[in-house]
Design a protein around this motif. Structure first.
Motif, PDB file in Angstrom:
ATOM      1  N   VAL A  35      91.527 104.093  97.975  1.00 32.42           N
ATOM      2  CA  VAL A  35      90.820 102.991  97.328  1.00 32.42           C
ATOM      3  C   VAL A  35      89.519 102.769  98.080  1.00 32.42           C
ATOM      4  CG1 VAL A  35      90.880 100.537  96.719  1.00 32.42           C
ATOM      5  CG2 VAL A  35      92.966 101.907  96.568  1.00 32.42           C
ATOM      6  N   ARG A  36      88.428 102.582  97.331  1.00 33.06           N
ATOM      7  CA  ARG A  36      87.132 102.333  97.942  1.00 33.06           C
ATOM      8  C   ARG A  36      86.484 101.108  97.307  1.00 33.06           C
ATOM      9  NH1 ARG A  36      89.404 105.514 100.498  1.00 33.06           N
ATOM     10  NH2 ARG A  36      88.703 107.516 101.337  1.00 33.06           N
ATOM     11  N   LEU A  37      85.775 100.360  98.139  1.00 27.12           N
ATOM     12  CA  LEU A  37      84.972  99.234  97.676  1.00 27.12           C
ATOM     13  C   LEU A  37      83.523  99.690  97.652  1.00 27.12           C
ATOM     14  CD1 LEU A  37      84.444  96.276  96.953  1.00 27.12           C
ATOM     15  CD2 LEU A  37      84.555  95.738  99.400  1.00 27.12           C
ATOM     16  N   VAL A  38      82.879  99.548  96.488  1.00 27.79           N
ATOM     17  CA  VAL A  38      81.534 100.074  96.279  1.00 27.79           C
ATOM     18  C   VAL A  38      80.572  98.930  95.938  1.00 27.79           C
ATOM     19  CG1 VAL A  38      80.112 101.677  94.941  1.00 27.79           C
ATOM     20  CG2 VAL A  38      82.525 102.210  95.365  1.00 27.79           C
ATOM     21  N   TRP A  39      79.496  98.819  96.700  1.00 27.73           N
ATOM     22  CA  TRP A  39      78.365  97.972  96.310  1.00 27.73           C
ATOM     23  C   TRP A  39      77.263  98.900  95.809  1.00 27.73           C
ATOM     24  CZ3 TRP A  39      81.236  96.982 100.666  1.00 27.73           C
ATOM     25  CH2 TRP A  39      81.656  95.674 100.912  1.00 27.73           C
ATOM     26  N   TYR A  40      76.509  98.467  94.809  1.00 27.23           N
ATOM     27  CA  TYR A  40      75.432  99.321  94.324  1.00 27.23           C
ATOM     28  C   TYR A  40      74.258  98.477  93.860  1.00 27.23           C
ATOM     29  CZ  TYR A  40      77.449  98.145  89.795  1.00 27.23           C
ATOM     30  OH  TYR A  40      77.942  97.459  88.713  1.00 27.23           O
ATOM     31  N   ALA A  41      73.102  99.084  93.870  1.00 25.24           N
ATOM     32  CA  ALA A  41      71.881  98.449  93.377  1.00 25.24           C
ATOM     33  C   ALA A  41      71.424  99.180  92.135  1.00 25.24           C
ATOM     34  CB  ALA A  41      70.791  98.486  94.441  1.00 25.24           C
ATOM     35  N   THR A  42      70.948  98.442  91.152  1.00 19.36           N
ATOM     36  CA  THR A  42      70.488  99.044  89.901  1.00 19.36           C
ATOM     37  C   THR A  42      69.004  99.394  89.950  1.00 19.36           C
ATOM     38  OG1 THR A  42      70.099  96.852  88.973  1.00 19.36           O
ATOM     39  CG2 THR A  42      72.249  97.867  88.561  1.00 19.36           C
ATOM     40  N   ARG A  43      68.385  99.219  91.097  1.00 24.00           N
ATOM     41  CA  ARG A  43      66.984  99.575  91.292  1.00 24.00           C
ATOM     42  C   ARG A  43      66.830 100.017  92.754  1.00 24.00           C
ATOM     43  NH1 ARG A  43      67.941  94.378  90.700  1.00 24.00           N
ATOM     44  NH2 ARG A  43      67.488  92.915  92.392  1.00 24.00           N
ATOM     45  N   PRO A  44      65.745 100.639  93.133  1.00 28.76           N
ATOM     46  CA  PRO A  44      65.579 101.058  94.534  1.00 28.76           C
ATOM     47  C   PRO A  44      65.803  99.875  95.482  1.00 28.76           C
ATOM     48  CG  PRO A  44      63.874 102.031  93.195  1.00 28.76           C
ATOM     49  CD  PRO A  44      64.611 101.070  92.298  1.00 28.76           C
ATOM     50  N   ALA A  45      66.669 100.073  96.465  1.00 26.42           N
ATOM     51  CA  ALA A  45      67.019  98.993  97.376  1.00 26.42           C
ATOM     52  C   ALA A  45      67.542  99.586  98.680  1.00 26.42           C
ATOM     53  CB  ALA A  45      68.074  98.086  96.747  1.00 26.42           C
ATOM     54  N   THR A  46      67.782  98.729  99.654  1.00 24.94           N
ATOM     55  CA  THR A  46      68.318  99.153 100.939  1.00 24.94           C
ATOM     56  C   THR A  46      69.597  98.379 101.213  1.00 24.94           C
ATOM     57  OG1 THR A  46      66.115  99.613 101.794  1.00 24.94           O
ATOM     58  CG2 THR A  46      67.871  99.346 103.404  1.00 24.94           C
ATOM     59  N   LEU A  47      70.708  99.090 101.223  1.00 26.07           N
ATOM     60  CA  LEU A  47      71.993  98.470 101.530  1.00 26.07           C
ATOM     61  C   LEU A  47      72.536  98.911 102.881  1.00 26.07           C
ATOM     62  CD1 LEU A  47      73.792  98.727  98.050  1.00 26.07           C
ATOM     63  CD2 LEU A  47      72.638  96.730  99.032  1.00 26.07           C
ATOM     64  N   SER A  48      71.903  99.896 103.506  1.00 26.96           N
ATOM     65  CA  SER A  48      72.441 100.460 104.740  1.00 26.96           C
ATOM     66  C   SER A  48      72.540  99.437 105.861  1.00 26.96           C
ATOM     67  CB  SER A  48      71.606 101.659 105.189  1.00 26.96           C
ATOM     68  OG  SER A  48      70.258 101.271 105.383  1.00 26.96           O
ATOM     69  N   ARG A  49      71.679  98.435 105.858  1.00 28.09           N
ATOM     70  CA  ARG A  49      71.724  97.438 106.930  1.00 28.09           C
ATOM     71  C   ARG A  49      72.991  96.594 106.870  1.00 28.09           C
ATOM     72  NH1 ARG A  49      67.860  95.430 103.290  1.00 28.09           N
ATOM     73  NH2 ARG A  49      68.236  93.304 102.489  1.00 28.09           N
TER      74      ARG A  49
END
Length: 207
Positions: free
Chosen positions: A103-117
């Protein structure tokens, strides 16, 4: 999360709280079943097209062996182009404790973004969700066990009344029929509750 009445409700709570914690455009809990990734819960609504795209990218990462640890992709043009995600960002964390499939929890952006922080925060939240999953599954198993025991008790009472048997004799008949037919005791008990009778094999032995 800890108060969720069942696992399905837990996943819905997880994605809601995941987005409250990390302000992405969407979040989903996905699992690997029948050779592909499926969405268990998502926010916003399950009908949003991005969840299937996020699941597709998750499957791609899984097949490449990249989901053994948390992963973050910012502007994943090269990896995601084949899946139609363009320049979106993806953040994936493992939820442990599911005995049958990953099982994985996924966050995503629908446009260019930075989630790595948010990678460390995502991992900590996923760990919290894993602990909640263990608690909910344990409570779920306990509730099922109590319900099964209650059904067996009702079936015993029915059989004691119909055949003037002791509690031990009635339980012995239920148990014997379960062993002879390779049907779980709770299923045999449910049959007695619904029909007032044991299956034919046990009925013959009772006479």
């Amino acid at each position: 999360m800890w108060a969720a009445p069942d696992v399905a409700a837990l996943w819905r709570t997880v994605v809601d709280e995941a987005l409250a914690l990390i302000a992405a455009d969407g979040a989903a809990v996905v699992t690997y079943t029948e050779r592909f990734w499926q969405t268990l819960a998502a926010h916003p609504g399950d009908a949003a097209p991005d969840h299937s795209a996020a699941a597709a990218v998750t499957e791609m990462l899984f097949r490449r062996g990249l989901l053994q640890q948390p992963i973050s992709i910012d502007d994943p043009a090269e990896d995601a182009s084949a899946n139609g995600l363009g320049g979106r960002a993806l953040l994936v964390a493992r939820i442990e404790g599911s005995p049958r499939q990953p099982v994985r929890l996924v966050w995503y952006a629908t446009r260019p973004a930075t989630l790595s922080r948010f990678a460390d925060l995502a991992e900590a939240f996923a760990h919290h969700a894993s602990l909640a999953l263990g608690a909910v599954m344990e409570r779920d198993n306990l509730n099922r066990a109590v319900a099964a025991r209650h059904r067996v008790g009702l079936a015993q009472g029915i059989w004691m009344t119909r055949r003037q048997l002791t509690a031990d004799q009635a339980f012995a008949l239920l148990k014997r029929d379960s062993q002879n037919t390779h049907v779980k005791l709770r299923a045999i008990a449910q049959t007695v509750i619904q029909t007032g009778d044991l299956p034919v094999a046990a009925e013959n032995e009772a006479e």
